[in-house]
Each structure stands twice: as structure tokens, then as C-alpha cells.
Design a protein around this motif. Sequence first.
Motif, PDB file in Angstrom:
ATOM      1  N   VAL A   1      -5.896   3.884   4.044  1.00 44.13           N
ATOM      2  CA  VAL A   1      -4.193   4.203   3.746  1.00 44.13           C
ATOM      3  C   VAL A   1      -4.029   5.319   3.786  1.00 44.13           C
TER       4      VAL A   1
ATOM      5  N   PHE B   1      -7.975  -2.121  -3.915  1.00 45.43           N
ATOM      6  CA  PHE B   1      -7.728  -0.342  -3.986  1.00 45.43           C
ATOM      7  C   PHE B   1      -8.338   0.392  -4.780  1.00 45.43           C
TER       8      PHE B   1
ATOM      9  N   CYS C   1      -5.035  -7.306  -6.864  1.00 49.00           N
ATOM     10  CA  CYS C   1      -5.182  -5.687  -5.958  1.00 49.00           C
ATOM     11  C   CYS C   1      -6.158  -4.751  -6.560  1.00 49.00           C
TER      12      CYS C   1
ATOM     13  N   ASP D   1       0.479  -1.767   0.040  1.00 51.60           N
ATOM     14  CA  ASP D   1      -0.028  -0.160  -0.414  1.00 51.60           C
ATOM     15  C   ASP D   1       1.083   1.263   0.423  1.00 51.60           C
TER      16      ASP D   1
ATOM     17  N   ARG E   1     -10.938   0.708   1.649  1.00 55.98           N
ATOM     18  CA  ARG E   1      -9.762   0.646   1.662  1.00 55.98           C
ATOM     19  C   ARG E   1      -9.123   1.927   1.519  1.00 55.98           C
ATOM     20  N   VAL E   2      -9.364   2.847   0.422  1.00 56.93           N
ATOM     21  CA  VAL E   2      -8.330   3.449   0.413  1.00 56.93           C
ATOM     22  C   VAL E   2      -8.443   4.659   1.189  1.00 56.93           C
TER      23      VAL E   2
ATOM     24  N   VAL F   1       0.400   4.187  -2.411  1.00 53.03           N
ATOM     25  CA  VAL F   1      -0.144   5.456  -2.392  1.00 53.03           C
ATOM     26  C   VAL F   1       0.461   6.540  -1.353  1.00 53.03           C
TER      27      VAL F   1
ATOM     28  N   ILE G   1      -7.881   3.242 -10.061  1.00 53.09           N
ATOM     29  CA  ILE G   1      -7.484   4.274  -8.881  1.00 53.09           C
ATOM     30  C   ILE G   1      -6.207   5.617  -9.720  1.00 53.09           C
TER      31      ILE G   1
END
Length: 686
Positions: free
Chosen positions: A191, A182, A179, A26, A187-188, A29, A73
Motif C-alpha cells: 500500500v 494491515f 482488516c 486502503d 501488505r502495508v 494509509v 498499525i
Amino acid sequence: MKKGNLSINSENIFPIIKKWLYSDHDIFVRELISNATDAITKLKKLSLAGEFTKPQDEKYKIEVEISPKQKIIRFSDNGIGMTEEEVEKYINQIAFSGAVDFIEKYKDKANEEQIIGHFGLGFYSAFMVADKVSIDTLSYKEGSKPVHWESDGGLEFEMGEGEKSTRGTTVTLYLNENCHEFANEFRVREVLNKYCSFMPEEIFLKDIDADAATQIIESSELLDSDTVIENIIEPAKTEEKEKENGTKEVVEVEPAKEKVKIVKRPVPINDIHPLWTKHPNECSNEEYIEFYRKVFMDYKEPLFWIHLNMDYPFNLKGILYFPKINSEYDSIEGTIKLYNNQVFIADNIKEVIPEFLLLLKGVIDSADIPLNVSRSALQNDGSVRKISEYIAKKVADKLSGMCKTERDKYEKYWDDIAPFIKYGYLKDEKFGKKVEDYILFKNINDKYLTLNELIEESKSGESENEKDSVDKKSDTDESKVEDKEESKTDIFYVNDVKEQSQYVNIFKSAGKDAVVLPHSIDVPFISTLEMKRGDVKFLRIDSDVSDDMRSEDISEESKKAYDELCEKVKSALHNDKLKVSVQLLKNDEISSVITVSEESRRMQEMMKQYGMMGTDLSMFGGEGETLVLNANHPLVKELLSDSHKEYFDMICEQLYDMASISHSPLSPERMSAFIKRSNELMLKLK
């Protein structure tokens, strides 16, 4: 459309990156948000230099968009942007940042610690989670053309003119099969909160597949930037009220309101001005407490805090909190969050934060701490060592200052901060020297004293008999050794007030003092303190019976009777290792006590710590227990008179168990026998 190979003289770099950073995948990000932040920062500097003029109504921001349907993303900023030449330089050639060195050094060390940023490969962390990555960018430079770049995760890329019409850069990740998490908003958000909660530019998160959220506002609050969905007239509120003549009427309580339903205004997920970036004089107690609760999810208020603010010889800001520990079951492990220019690095990096400070909670932010380097490099970094020493010094200064100028407050906090300070005393030599005179000891009367105050109090309370006994010693070599030991001040202590209450009562009746040391860290602490000071010796209150607890000297005739009783008691208890002593104690309500020499007890503690329980103490030269019988107590007088021969053994066992209960818990088997014997003795009273 230009095609080509990335300038890396090796086989595929991306599988190495993926494998190397698998446990922290992760991290991409943080890397891409950091790049976006840098792009805005560069543009701000150009603006200050007069080389760029920002449109008046524009706000700098970073947008993160996710699409669960498309499994993508996207990271967008309105920063400096890039020209085609800059994309060629910073993307295709991997920023001249040592990619070849990286490959050579790490191709066989895929599990080494993460140092991507150290090699300038932050952008390429995207390939840990994406099969394909595209860049759309437009430079701030006048006349620049938009650039589109994409790569499917190999070493090949395509680059040509793009369609972006606004300044800045957009990076789109087409997530690989493993993945897709994401592309999930929750979840994002998790993070982003982990890495980017305090980034210096506003970050917005949006699910482009979700229906637009809405909100209702007063018409007067409408902004030009709002998207109106509908106008709403909220009817007036009325109530039925009774008049004086008994009739009722409807009265308007609140007039009708004009409201507007709009697309919900975006709210940044981060705080761009965290508390630690402000000057301490600008922060209120309420703000410190609110920040603590927000960052550490702790409903309890911290005891106090230290605001660090230093610009020279290195840049460092932060806040360290002393948490409240409510019970022995609370964890005393804290969390120190480390930042580089508001970019989260990691929690509890021991190479930067002194180990004993990890019991605290707090944030440390320093641009002088490398964002992505190995821990071995941190250990050898001179500025990191200075930062670590500075933090420890500031904590010591805060504690000593509080003890000197706010003693009442310091005493109020002491029980909670004691384990932390004692741990620091053991772990850090410089910190230990600074705080040694400000370590408090709570006595059995709940009074707090420093060690020097304890020593003075002990000397002033020394009896004339003790002084005389020292004066009468002969000047032999043996007595010189004893004199050296006697030059040390004895400090008596209790580690469990309830369990050792009988001994506490003996001490109080004799006018003697003792300190309470209830924590597991206290045994190694007092041992270290004795070694460093050299002028004190700590003794638990059940380690011996001192002269001022005895009512009088024992005559030779009595001594002979007492010695005979000791042998008979040892025989009755069938315990050859147990020592038995008969004394005339001042407190005639106590029939028997157990004493254990301080050396033996500490040896037992050490063996317990290292899993050596059950080892024979005699192999270390240690002593066992001593059962002290009080000849002033009626029950012991009965044994001396030999008037109850038939109950002698039972009375001896009872005296031993009662003394033991006041010393430490009995084993289940021994407790059962004690209860059974107590019942039998009471029946014999019929």
C-alpha cells in the motif's frame, strides 16, 4: 480526562465513511501519511520564518509500525504536533471542514466517488479499518504538554494529558476483525508503494514484533547512530603458491579486517526527490530509463520521453514516455499516474489526461489538481482543462520538433508511435491540427513520407495519358462532379503486405507507389483525414485496375470475346453477385486478381466493427467483388480459345480461388476444395 461528543449534528458518521469508501479502504494509509507530511511541512515553514529551530542532528521522518500480534498499525511523525486546543479544533470539531454538509449530502449516496479529503475528513478514514483510534501528540511550542486522545469508533472520545516526550504526532489504529491484513508488513509495504512511493518526506516501515535485522559493515563505516551487536575480526585470506625452486609457500592475499555487526540501518521506502521534480538539464538518459523501469516494471526501454516543467499559469511537472510496442499482441494501453505534490491520486484519470495520451506511460504532478474531488467536479474545473490542453500541446510540440530537426530518429520511431498519433488525430481536434503535417506514411519501398510529400510525389508521377484524359472531358454537369473528384489526389495503400503481395508486385512493375497502413485504427483514420483535408482519396491497391497497369487498349473485336468469356465464367462459378472483367495487364505472370471497391470495403469494415457481418451490402448500395482475368496470361488465353472445354469449369474455379488467396484467406471448406481441385488438375497432366 475530558470526555465528550464529536461536533457533528447527525447520527454516526463512521458507518457512512466505511460503506462509502469500502472499495478503497486502503486509502487511509495515504490520508494519514499525507497528514504527517503536512505536519512536517508546516514545521519547516516555521523554521524558515525563524519561529522554530530544529536540533542539528535531527532528521524529519515518518515511521509506520505494525504489530501482527497486537493487530495494530501506527503512524508517527516529528512534525509540528498539536496542543490540546488544536486537538479540540482539528479533531473533535472535524476541522470546521463541513462535516454536517458531508452528512447531509452523502448519507443517501454511500457509493459516490471518494471525496473525504475535500471535506477535511482524512484523519477519520482511519475508522474504515479500526475499531479504536488513539492520538498521542506534543506541540513544538515551548511549554506544551503532551495530549492523548482516543475514540472507539463512535461519536464519543476521551482526551487528557498524555505521556509523549518527543515533538510530533503518533496515530495508532487498533484494527477491526476484517482488516487484520494491515498488520502484515508485506501488505502495508504494498500500500505504501502504491500511494507513497514519492512522498516528499522519508517514510520507514517496521514490524515491531519481528527480530531486528542485522548487517555487517566495515569498522571505518560505523556511525554514532548505529547500534552495535558485536565486533568481528575477519581473518586474512591466504593462498598456496609455488616458488621458482618448486617448493610451495602460503602467501597472504588479503589482510585481516575489522568489521562490525549492527542493527540494520532503516531504509526509506520512498524516493523523496523523484526525477520529475528535477530540471530536465539535470537528468541523464540513464536516469530517465531507470525511472521508467522502476515505476512501470517494463524491461523494454522507452522510445523517447517528454519532461514537463511549468510554473505559470499553473504548476505542473511530469514525464511522459512513449513505450516500445514489440508486437501486435502487446497491449497499447498505457498508464499515466497522477500526483498532487508527490501524493499519488490515481491512474488514468480521463478528466485530467487527454484520452489519447492514456496510451502513453508517465507521471503528472500538479498542486492545482484537487487531491480528493469527484470526477464531475474535475470536468468543470477550469485549471484542470488548461492542464489537459497544455499536456496535449507539449506532446504535439515534441513530435513536430522531432520531425523537423531529427527526421531520421523520428522515422525510426514511427512504426511504434503511429497508432498513438493517429488515435490522437481522431480524438483531439487541436492536437490533430498540430500534428497533421508530421504524420508519416511508409511506402512499399520502406520510404517514409508526409502526406504533403506523398501528394507532390503523386502529382510529379502523373502520366501524360492521365492528363490527356482529363483534358478531353466535356464540360457537362456530370463531368464537373467527376472533375471535383479527380482534383483529389489518389493515395493507394496496403494493409497486409504479405497477403496482398501479388498486388504489390503489380504496382511495382507498373512503377506505382502505395503506402502501408497495417493497424486497425487506419481505416477510421484515413476516412477522417479525407474528410478534414478534402484533397486526397485513399484507395486500397486491390480496389481497381488503373490505366497504367494495362498494357494496351482493347479492340472492339476483343471486347466482344472478352464479354462472352465473362458470362461463361460467371456461369461456371455459379455466383450472380460476382462481377467478371477481362483486361490486358502489363504483368503477364499474373493470371487473375480480385478487386473490391473502396466504398464496399469500408462498409464491410464498419459492419465488422459493429458486429454486422453477413449483412447484404446491396442494401447500402455497395458493390461486391470483381474477378479480373489477365488476357495476357497463357491460362486465360486457353479459356478464350475454348480448347479445354472439359476442364473449363475447373480452370475458372481455380483462377477464382488463386485470385482470392492473394486477396484474403479462404474459408476452410473452400481451401479444402481448392487443394482437392489442384490435385485433380495435376493428375490430368499425366
